[in-house]
Motif scaffolding. Structure first.
Motif, PDB file in Angstrom:
ATOM      1  N   ASP A  62      11.010  -6.998   0.798  1.00  0.00           N
ATOM      2  CA  ASP A  62      10.723  -6.187   1.981  1.00  0.00           C
ATOM      3  C   ASP A  62      10.661  -4.689   1.684  1.00  0.00           C
ATOM      4  O   ASP A  62      10.949  -3.856   2.557  1.00  0.00           O
ATOM      5  CB  ASP A  62      11.758  -6.448   3.083  1.00  0.00           C
ATOM      6  N   ALA A  63      10.289  -4.328   0.462  1.00  0.00           N
ATOM      7  CA  ALA A  63      10.145  -2.913   0.118  1.00  0.00           C
ATOM      8  C   ALA A  63       8.986  -2.314   0.911  1.00  0.00           C
ATOM      9  O   ALA A  63       7.948  -2.952   1.110  1.00  0.00           O
ATOM     10  CB  ALA A  63       9.880  -2.758  -1.376  1.00  0.00           C
ATOM     11  N   ASN A  64       9.171  -1.079   1.396  1.00  0.00           N
ATOM     12  CA  ASN A  64       8.104  -0.417   2.147  1.00  0.00           C
ATOM     13  C   ASN A  64       7.074   0.163   1.176  1.00  0.00           C
ATOM     14  O   ASN A  64       7.301   0.195  -0.036  1.00  0.00           O
ATOM     15  CB  ASN A  64       8.676   0.642   3.080  1.00  0.00           C
ATOM     16  N   PRO A  65       5.923   0.635   1.668  1.00  0.00           N
ATOM     17  CA  PRO A  65       4.874   1.149   0.766  1.00  0.00           C
ATOM     18  C   PRO A  65       5.352   2.259  -0.168  1.00  0.00           C
ATOM     19  O   PRO A  65       4.955   2.299  -1.336  1.00  0.00           O
ATOM     20  CB  PRO A  65       3.801   1.652   1.734  1.00  0.00           C
ATOM     21  N   GLY A  66       6.184   3.157   0.346  1.00  0.00           N
ATOM     22  CA  GLY A  66       6.688   4.221  -0.507  1.00  0.00           C
ATOM     23  C   GLY A  66       7.517   3.697  -1.656  1.00  0.00           C
ATOM     24  O   GLY A  66       7.403   4.158  -2.800  1.00  0.00           O
ATOM     25  N   ARG A  87       2.632  -5.190 -12.887  1.00  0.00           N
ATOM     26  CA  ARG A  87       1.680  -6.070 -12.193  1.00  0.00           C
ATOM     27  C   ARG A  87       2.328  -6.776 -11.004  1.00  0.00           C
ATOM     28  O   ARG A  87       1.615  -7.212 -10.082  1.00  0.00           O
ATOM     29  CB  ARG A  87       1.105  -7.101 -13.169  1.00  0.00           C
ATOM     30  N   LYS A  88       3.632  -6.891 -10.991  1.00  0.00           N
ATOM     31  CA  LYS A  88       4.309  -7.534  -9.853  1.00  0.00           C
ATOM     32  C   LYS A  88       4.213  -6.685  -8.597  1.00  0.00           C
ATOM     33  O   LYS A  88       4.478  -7.176  -7.494  1.00  0.00           O
ATOM     34  CB  LYS A  88       5.761  -7.813 -10.204  1.00  0.00           C
ATOM     35  N   TYR A  89       3.875  -5.415  -8.735  1.00  0.00           N
ATOM     36  CA  TYR A  89       3.680  -4.545  -7.575  1.00  0.00           C
ATOM     37  C   TYR A  89       2.255  -4.624  -7.048  1.00  0.00           C
ATOM     38  O   TYR A  89       1.928  -3.973  -6.056  1.00  0.00           O
ATOM     39  CB  TYR A  89       3.989  -3.090  -7.965  1.00  0.00           C
ATOM     40  N   LEU A  90       1.401  -5.417  -7.711  1.00  0.00           N
ATOM     41  CA  LEU A  90      -0.007  -5.512  -7.338  1.00  0.00           C
ATOM     42  C   LEU A  90      -0.306  -6.833  -6.635  1.00  0.00           C
ATOM     43  O   LEU A  90       0.338  -7.857  -6.900  1.00  0.00           O
ATOM     44  CB  LEU A  90      -0.890  -5.404  -8.588  1.00  0.00           C
ATOM     45  N   ALA A  91      -1.305  -6.805  -5.766  1.00  0.00           N
ATOM     46  CA  ALA A  91      -1.822  -8.039  -5.192  1.00  0.00           C
ATOM     47  C   ALA A  91      -2.457  -8.865  -6.310  1.00  0.00           C
ATOM     48  O   ALA A  91      -2.813  -8.342  -7.369  1.00  0.00           O
ATOM     49  CB  ALA A  91      -2.835  -7.725  -4.099  1.00  0.00           C
ATOM     50  N   SER A  92      -2.607 -10.154  -6.084  1.00  0.00           N
ATOM     51  CA  SER A  92      -3.009 -11.066  -7.158  1.00  0.00           C
ATOM     52  C   SER A  92      -4.345 -10.673  -7.791  1.00  0.00           C
ATOM     53  O   SER A  92      -4.476 -10.674  -9.022  1.00  0.00           O
ATOM     54  CB  SER A  92      -3.084 -12.507  -6.629  1.00  0.00           C
ATOM     55  N   ASP A  93      -5.347 -10.321  -6.992  1.00  0.00           N
ATOM     56  CA  ASP A  93      -6.640  -9.942  -7.564  1.00  0.00           C
ATOM     57  C   ASP A  93      -6.527  -8.654  -8.371  1.00  0.00           C
ATOM     58  O   ASP A  93      -7.105  -8.526  -9.466  1.00  0.00           O
ATOM     59  CB  ASP A  93      -7.685  -9.765  -6.451  1.00  0.00           C
ATOM     60  N   ALA A  94      -5.808  -7.680  -7.854  1.00  0.00           N
ATOM     61  CA  ALA A  94      -5.635  -6.414  -8.564  1.00  0.00           C
ATOM     62  C   ALA A  94      -4.862  -6.620  -9.858  1.00  0.00           C
ATOM     63  O   ALA A  94      -5.168  -5.996 -10.885  1.00  0.00           O
ATOM     64  CB  ALA A  94      -4.925  -5.400  -7.677  1.00  0.00           C
ATOM     65  N   ALA A  95      -3.857  -7.491  -9.838  1.00  0.00           N
ATOM     66  CA  ALA A  95      -3.065  -7.752 -11.044  1.00  0.00           C
ATOM     67  C   ALA A  95      -3.921  -8.367 -12.139  1.00  0.00           C
ATOM     68  O   ALA A  95      -3.695  -8.130 -13.334  1.00  0.00           O
ATOM     69  CB  ALA A  95      -1.902  -8.685 -10.705  1.00  0.00           C
ATOM     70  N   ARG A  96      -4.930  -9.137 -11.742  1.00  0.00           N
ATOM     71  CA  ARG A  96      -5.798  -9.795 -12.718  1.00  0.00           C
ATOM     72  C   ARG A  96      -6.834  -8.831 -13.294  1.00  0.00           C
ATOM     73  O   ARG A  96      -7.200  -8.930 -14.465  1.00  0.00           O
ATOM     74  CB  ARG A  96      -6.505 -10.976 -12.054  1.00  0.00           C
ATOM     75  N   THR A  97      -7.320  -7.879 -12.511  1.00  0.00           N
ATOM     76  CA  THR A  97      -8.420  -7.020 -12.954  1.00  0.00           C
ATOM     77  C   THR A  97      -7.980  -5.647 -13.453  1.00  0.00           C
ATOM     78  O   THR A  97      -8.770  -4.961 -14.113  1.00  0.00           O
ATOM     79  CB  THR A  97      -9.416  -6.824 -11.801  1.00  0.00           C
ATOM     80  N   LYS A 164       0.846 -13.878   4.258  1.00  0.00           N
ATOM     81  CA  LYS A 164       1.750 -15.032   4.185  1.00  0.00           C
ATOM     82  C   LYS A 164       3.196 -14.610   3.937  1.00  0.00           C
ATOM     83  O   LYS A 164       4.118 -15.087   4.593  1.00  0.00           O
ATOM     84  CB  LYS A 164       1.290 -15.972   3.078  1.00  0.00           C
ATOM     85  N   THR A 165       3.386 -13.710   2.969  1.00  0.00           N
ATOM     86  CA  THR A 165       4.758 -13.345   2.586  1.00  0.00           C
ATOM     87  C   THR A 165       5.290 -12.136   3.337  1.00  0.00           C
ATOM     88  O   THR A 165       6.499 -11.915   3.398  1.00  0.00           O
ATOM     89  CB  THR A 165       4.827 -13.036   1.083  1.00  0.00           C
TER      90      THR A 165
END
Length: 611
Positions: A62-66, A87-97, A164-165
């Motif tokens: 539940d970390a906020n954007p900041g 990469r864990k701070y990235l959405a799945s598509d961004a983490a891949r690219t 979802k999360t």
């Protein structure tokens, strides 16, 4: 690069053990991200013990954007090999690219986040854009080459809340990494790759290739040996590529899955390559191993040999450190025999570099007789010849350092109105080429007397931004340092020497780039290593200082030599085993290892090492 220069800035001690992790700590000390308010820096992590591995924390629930932004930026400065935590701070598509290896942007301080990164109204409740800003210092590109930079860094980073999360993640961001200068210094180290000068090799022995340093920056605690081998095999940097060659066949790479390269208990490094055991000639393999040895001693000074293996597991070749030094002409390995200077009786004199005393003797030949005044001199790399500019800076002549040596005809003549507007100090490279500049405001130019030629040729410098005030050619003969004056300011420029395709065609100097961008009044400089120079200059509004810089513009860590009153000239060698020498108000002085400046000759001028 071997032993520390006597009296100079030593190599950072962690280079020798950059591939050994001694522990692990969590990133700490970064400023917390506000939920609202003014622009706030994400401060650079305080300098840590360089033997300590640093790892980042994954995003909290539940970390906020900041908090996501702060955690991601901290993760960029960790020693995580593949940035898995970042990469864990990235959405799945961004983490891949996302491609962090594309570049590293260095800022004066840690990146600032321009907005508060807080979801505002209902429409923006699941989406927010943050803006990273800062003052650029440098960039490291995909080839790992460093380049100074200026101006403002400003990049957008977009975050969304997962449907979802419910967790915030970054879904749009630029490739590469960004960090403050102190984090960059902790995370990265400069290492020289080595290639060979293109064209006809003219080292100390006929047919001997000349080694050329190509500095790059690698992550210092993330398997640096393997990183460096991969970088070497990919080839030289774009800037250096036109004037060097590699002995590794095109497509050469480490065998699949190789990592963690390190010397064994016999100080031997085994390097498995994707080459068939029977396809490589012995001479080619020897040059390949030489490139590796010269490079990897930056990281492991005790390395004694490399063992190259092919795809079948068989030995391609093995090369010892001692043999490597005889396989290629390598500037930093060539300790000069003498220091030279002009004494109070106008004689060119010399003293052994290994001497602890201050006694000198006149050189044999015409310049040792003291019957003419000399403004400056340069001794060839083999210490067989000397070039001299006469006392008023008008003419350049060459003579042999032999008993019957006589002064030849003028090779270059200047008609500048004053001595300061005439010829610079000359400079030799390992090819035997002699370089000098004419500072005449009406006919300024750079000249070279190529090995074996009996006349000087004017060198084309198409991108020259001003008037040349000083010139020093590198031992390798493919790079040249120029002090250039424009609008009353003197800067240090590094150029690439490209030789013409036709016999007798003069070379040109292209690709000029600044090597000390923050110094605006460079008054003296000298090569002080395979890829570094010692520069005397001052920043805007500052006082005169001496500083080590690299050819790529990076400022090296470590202490600089102490200041001298009335400093007029400095002399160093690519070899780190001889002391620095200077001409100041105290005459000729030198800097022995671990000591202060020492007077040598109060009436002496124009000190030089061969080169």
């Amino acid at each position: 690069m071997g032993a520390d220069r006597e009296g100079g800035a030593g190599r950072r001690p962690w280079r020798a053990a950059a591939y050994t992790a001694l522990g692990a700590v969590l990133l700490a000390g970064c400023a917390s991200m506000p939920d609202s308010g003014d622009l706030r820096d994400v401060e650079s992590t305080p300098r840590q013990d360089t033997g300590v591995r640093v790892f980042a924390m994954p995003p909290a629930e539940d970390a906020n954007p900041g908090e996501i932004m702060q955690g991601f930026l901290e993760a960029l400065t960790s020693d995580d090999p593949a940035y898995d935590t970042a990469r864990k701070y990235l959405a799945s598509d961004a983490a891949r690219t996302w491609r962090p290896e594309q570049s590293a942007t260095v800022l004066a301080n840690g990146p600032s986040i321009e907005t508060d990164c807080r979801a505002g109204n209902r429409e923006a409740a699941n989406s927010v854009t943050c803006v990273l800003t800062g003052a650029r210092v440098a960039t490291v590109d995909a080839e790992q080459a460093y380049q100074p930079a200026t101006g403002t860094y400003r990049k957008k980073v977009h975050l969304t809340r997962d449907g979802k999360t419910g967790q915030w993640r970054i879904d749009e961001l630029p490739d590469g990494v960004v960090m403050g200068k102190s984090d960059f210094q902790r995370n990265y180290t400069s290492v020289d790759k080595y290639y060979f000068a293109s064209g006809t090799p003219l080292g100390a022995a006929a047919g001997e290739p000349v080694a050329v340093a190509d500095p790059v920056f690698v992550r210092s605690k993330v398997d640096p040996m393997t990183q460096m081998v991969r970088s070497l095999l990919k080839g030289p940097s774009t800037w250096l590529r036109p004037v060097v060659r590699s002995s590794f066949p095109t497509g050469t790479a480490l065998q699949k899955g190789v990592s963690g390269l390190a010397p064994d208990d016999q100080n031997r490094l085994t390097v498995p390559l994707n080459l068939k055991d029977s396809r490589i000639a012995e001479s080619t393999c020897t040059e390949m191993a030489t490139q590796l040895l010269f490079m990897l001693r930056n990281l492991a000074p005790t390395l004694e040999s490399v063992d190259l293996r092919g795809t079948g597991g068989g030995q391609l070749c093995e090369l010892t450190e001692e043999r490597a030094e005889s396989e290629a002409w390598h500037g930093s390995a060539k300790r000069p025999e003498y220091l030279y200077y002009v004494d109070g009786k106008h004689r060119l004199v010399r003293m052994p570099t290994a001497s602890t005393g201050t006694g000198s003797v006149q050189v044999p030949g015409a310049l040792g007789e003291g019957d003419r005044t000399l403004q400056s001199v340069a001794v060839s790399r083999d210490e067989h010849s000397v070039a001299a500019v006469d006392g008023d800076g008008t003419s350049l002549r060459v003579t042999s350092l032999a008993l019957d040596g006589s002064l030849g005809d003028a090779l270059v003549t200047s008609h500048g109105p004053t001595p300061a507007d005439r010829l610079t100090t000359p400079s030799w490279d390992a090819r035997g080429d002699l370089w000098v500049a004419d500072r005449d405001p009406q006919d300024t130019g750079l000249y070279v007397v190529e090995h074996g030629a009996d006349r000087a040729e004017k060198v084309t410098v198409p991108d020259l931004p001003g008037r040349i005030k000083d010139v020093r050619v590198a031992a390798d003969g493919v790079r040249v340092a120029l002090v250039v004056e424009k609008d009353g300011k003197q800067s240090l420029q590094i150029g690439r020497i490209e030789h013409g395709d036709r016999t007798g065609e003069a070379p040109s100097v292209v690709g000029l780039r600044s090597a000390a961008p923050d110094l605006e009044e460079v008054s003296a400089m000298t090569w002080a290593g395979d890829s570094r120079l010692l520069v005397v200059g001052q920043e805007q509004g500052g006082v005169q200082q001496m500083r080590y810089v690299q050819v790529d513009g990076a400022t090296l860590d470590g202490p600089a030599p102490g200041a001298l009153p009335g400093l007029k000239a400095i002399a160093a060698s690519e070899s780190e085993r001889v002391p620095l020498v200077a001409y100041s108000d105290d005459g000729i002085v030198r800097l022995p290892s671990g000591a202060q400046w020492q007077k040598v000759d109060k009436d002496g001028t124009a000190p030089v090492y061969p080169g």
